[in-house]
Design a protein around this motif. Structure first.
Motif, mmCIF file in Angstrom:
data_model
loop_
_atom_site.group_PDB
_atom_site.id
_atom_site.type_symbol
_atom_site.label_atom_id
_atom_site.label_comp_id
_atom_site.label_asym_id
_atom_site.label_seq_id
_atom_site.Cartn_x
_atom_site.Cartn_y
_atom_site.Cartn_z
ATOM 1 N N HIS A 1 92.339 3.592 42.748
ATOM 2 C CA HIS A 1 93.764 3.453 42.447
ATOM 3 C C HIS A 1 94.555 4.307 43.433
ATOM 4 O O HIS A 1 94.445 5.532 43.390
ATOM 5 N N TYR A 2 95.321 3.664 44.292
ATOM 6 C CA TYR A 2 96.080 4.414 45.306
ATOM 7 C C TYR A 2 96.973 5.476 44.668
ATOM 8 O O TYR A 2 97.193 6.546 45.236
ATOM 9 N N THR B 1 92.224 -2.835 43.394
ATOM 10 C CA THR B 1 93.229 -1.842 43.000
ATOM 11 C C THR B 1 94.275 -2.470 42.094
ATOM 12 O O THR B 1 94.519 -3.678 42.150
#
Length: 594
Positions: free
Chosen positions: A29-30, A55
């Motif tokens: 997850h950015y 993501t």
């Protein structure tokens, strides 16, 4: 590649550009990774043999207020996807609107709950209109990054695990069309647990599974539902998440690898959830409602192959060895060097600010008002943090909270602490004369899944009774603990004092951390403190709580400056007056995930 034919699921095996293709994916997850470390984490995935990044897009972070959108710095999803492309990785994107991911309200913005009739995850007009506004901003950013336009996105997930919610037969179709009419043309898929697979699909999207144990029956059910289609495990759970007051969940490495080995032996595609969990910084963490309410910890380590701070684990090494047998003889890239971690000198607290001196006036109201309905943040309400409710009383007696404290309240008489209210609390006490009653209510996290998402209002959500008479005439203060609150108000307007021997609680404590040269990763340990929140240079790292399991908060080097760093701790009840920094995580006593 000519980029004419993207990921195709019309035969028993995926094809990409007409050639057989197996997805060996991993979720990151950015928004849970410092932007400065995006490249490092993706390179470590690639070195393990992962070819596809999965993501999610957190609506609540990208649209924190009804009229405010944020796609900058940490939330620059386009930059993250372009980086994946630059590193030669494909992407499966999950744009929501609901993503679960153990986020507060499953990633839905709390301002949706200002609508009394709100029905989340349905085609109710108030929800679908808000989704359309968000998708109008988000989807145009993603369209140019699709495979057929030269980008990395090979598939897009329609919502997330809708089979377990399934309140509206038209909803998934609405989301599918919302994606397609805005230009999404790549393969669509849905993802559900085996027991909710039947109710979670939508025509025109491939069904995929979420699971931790591989069961022959589950695979048979999947192929019966969609014969002659590739079998995909969209979320193979590599570990699990943790709740306050419980143990740290782990899944033995050999269990994980044997399941992945079996998935690959059967010719199936897989994405590991999580490959690298990262951290739920600030107040991102969600909560569980069943069987009782439990708030989640800030660490999202997940016992994943790559640890919260990006370290290689035994799972990583075993997985790399396994995946190397499926690489058609092509060697994997070298494993990137690990970042140095440092145990800095403790930060000694030298200044103190009483909670009562940090209050910024918000609202006067006859009845209690929930956080979401407060007239703050351009009328988007208060999303996170604490709210203080004050009123005057003239008698002692029996005080009952019913189920109206969400989720926890410190109770004060004339600023003196007298007890704690949780859900369904009642307490009897005596007093004389006119007193100020204060309730400091904390939102510990909205539940991230289940059918009660619409009921996740926080603060005081109804009456508090004193001798069976509802309390009235409140003065309400919002303490959302956002960066602006810390930077502008707490730091520059509030009257800080030199720390005395007997400071008042709750309060803010300030100290300094010295980091020479290039700052390293470290872990913040608060031995001797009870419960509160840590801010480093104004950034909210998350909650700490002595009940554990998590005993140290991850502090990434990029959050630090070379030289002096400001440490602020908001503590509810008890302080050691120094904050320690260690070079190793402490996620608490472990127990196997069942």
């Amino acid at each position: 590649m000519s980029r004419r034919v993207g990921l195709n699921a019309n035969t028993s095996q995926f094809t990409l550009e007409g050639e057989p293709f197996r997805i060996i994916g991993g979720a990151v997850h950015y928004f849970r990774i410092p932007r400065a470390y995006w490249r490092d984490r993706l390179l470590k995935m690639k070195a393990c043999g992962i070819n596809t990044v999965t993501t999610y897009v957190p609506w609540s972070l990208h649209q924190p207020q009804k009229e405010v959108f944020n796609f900058q710095t940490q939330l620059d999803v386009e930059a993250f996807l372009n980086l994946a492309a630059e590193l030669g990785m494909w992407v499966i994107l999950c744009p929501g609107p609901y993503i679960s991911s153990e986020l507060d309200l499953g990633g839905l913005p709390s301002w949706l709950l200002r609508d009394d009739k709100m029905m989340l995850r349905t085609t109710y007009a108030g929800f679908s209109e808000a989704v359309n506004v968000f998708f109008n901003k988000l989807i145009p950013k993603l369209v140019p990054l699709q495979f057929n336009k030269g980008g990395p996105i090979i598939a897009v997930q329609v919502e997330n695990a809708y089979g377990s919610f399934a309140k509206d037969d038209n909803y998934l179709n609405f989301i599918k069309e919302a994606l397609q009419t805005r230009g999404i043309t790549e393969l669509l898929l849905t993802s559900d647990s085996p027991n909710t697979l039947k109710s979670g699909g939508v025509t025109g999207a491939l069904r995929a599974l979420k699971l931790q144990k591989l069961n022959q029956r589950d695979i048979q059910d999947l192929s019966a539902l969609q014969p002659n289609s590739p079998a995909m495990i969209m979320d193979y759970w590599t570990g699990w998440y943790d709740a306050w007051g419980e143990l740290h969940h782990i899944l033995p490495p050999e269990d994980m690898v044997s399941t992945v080995r079996e998935i690959l032996r059967r010719g199936m595609s897989v994405s590991l959830y999580m490959f690298h969990g990262g951290s739920s910084f600030g107040f991102m963490s969600g909560a569980l409602a069943d069987p009782t309410y439990r708030a989640l910890v800030p660490s999202y380590d997940y016992d994943a192959p790559l640890s919260e701070s990006g370290e290689y684990t035994p799972k990583y090494h075993l997985l790399r060895d396994l995946l190397s047998r499926y690489s058609n003889g092509e060697p994997f890239p070298d494993m990137p060097m690990l970042h140095y971690r440092e145990a800095y000198e403790p930060a000694i607290m030298y200044q103190h600010l009483s909670l009562w001196d940090a209050l910024s006036f918000t609202e006067e109201s006859h009845r209690p008002v929930s956080m979401e309905n407060l007239p703050v943040n351009s009328n988007s309400g208060q999303a996170f943090g604490y709210t203080l409710y004050e009123t005057t009383i003239t008698t002692g007696g029996l005080m009952k909270s019913g189920d109206n404290v969400r989720d926890r309240a410190l109770v004060f008489l004339d600023k003196i602490y007298i007890g704690l209210f949780k859900r369904q609390t009642q307490d009897r006490w005596s007093m004389q004369g006119k007193r100020t009653l204060s309730l400091l209510v904390e939102n510990c996290g909205r539940v991230h899944k289940g059918r009660d998402l619409d009921k996740q209002h926080k603060g005081l959500v109804g009456d508090i009774l004193l001798n069976n008479i509802p309390l009235r005439d409140f003065t309400i203060y919002s303490l959302d603990m956002k960066m602006a609150f810390i930077d502008r108000f707490v730091l520059y307007q509030a009257p800080w004092k030199t720390l005395s021997k007997n400071p008042s609680f709750p309060g803010f404590f300030m100290g300094k951390l010295f980091a020479y040269g290039y700052p390293s990763d470290t872990f913040v340990k608060l031995s001797g403190w009870e419960k509160g929140v840590v801010f480093i240079n104004g950034v909210n790292l998350g909650r700490y709580w002595s009940i554990g399991p998590q005993q140290a908060l991850y502090l990434p080097g990029p959050f630090l400056n070379s030289g002096i760093n400001q440490v602020i701790v908001f503590e509810e009840q008890e302080s050691d007056y120094k904050v320690q920094f260690e070079d190793a995580p402490d996620l608490g006593m472990a127990a196997d995930t069942q």
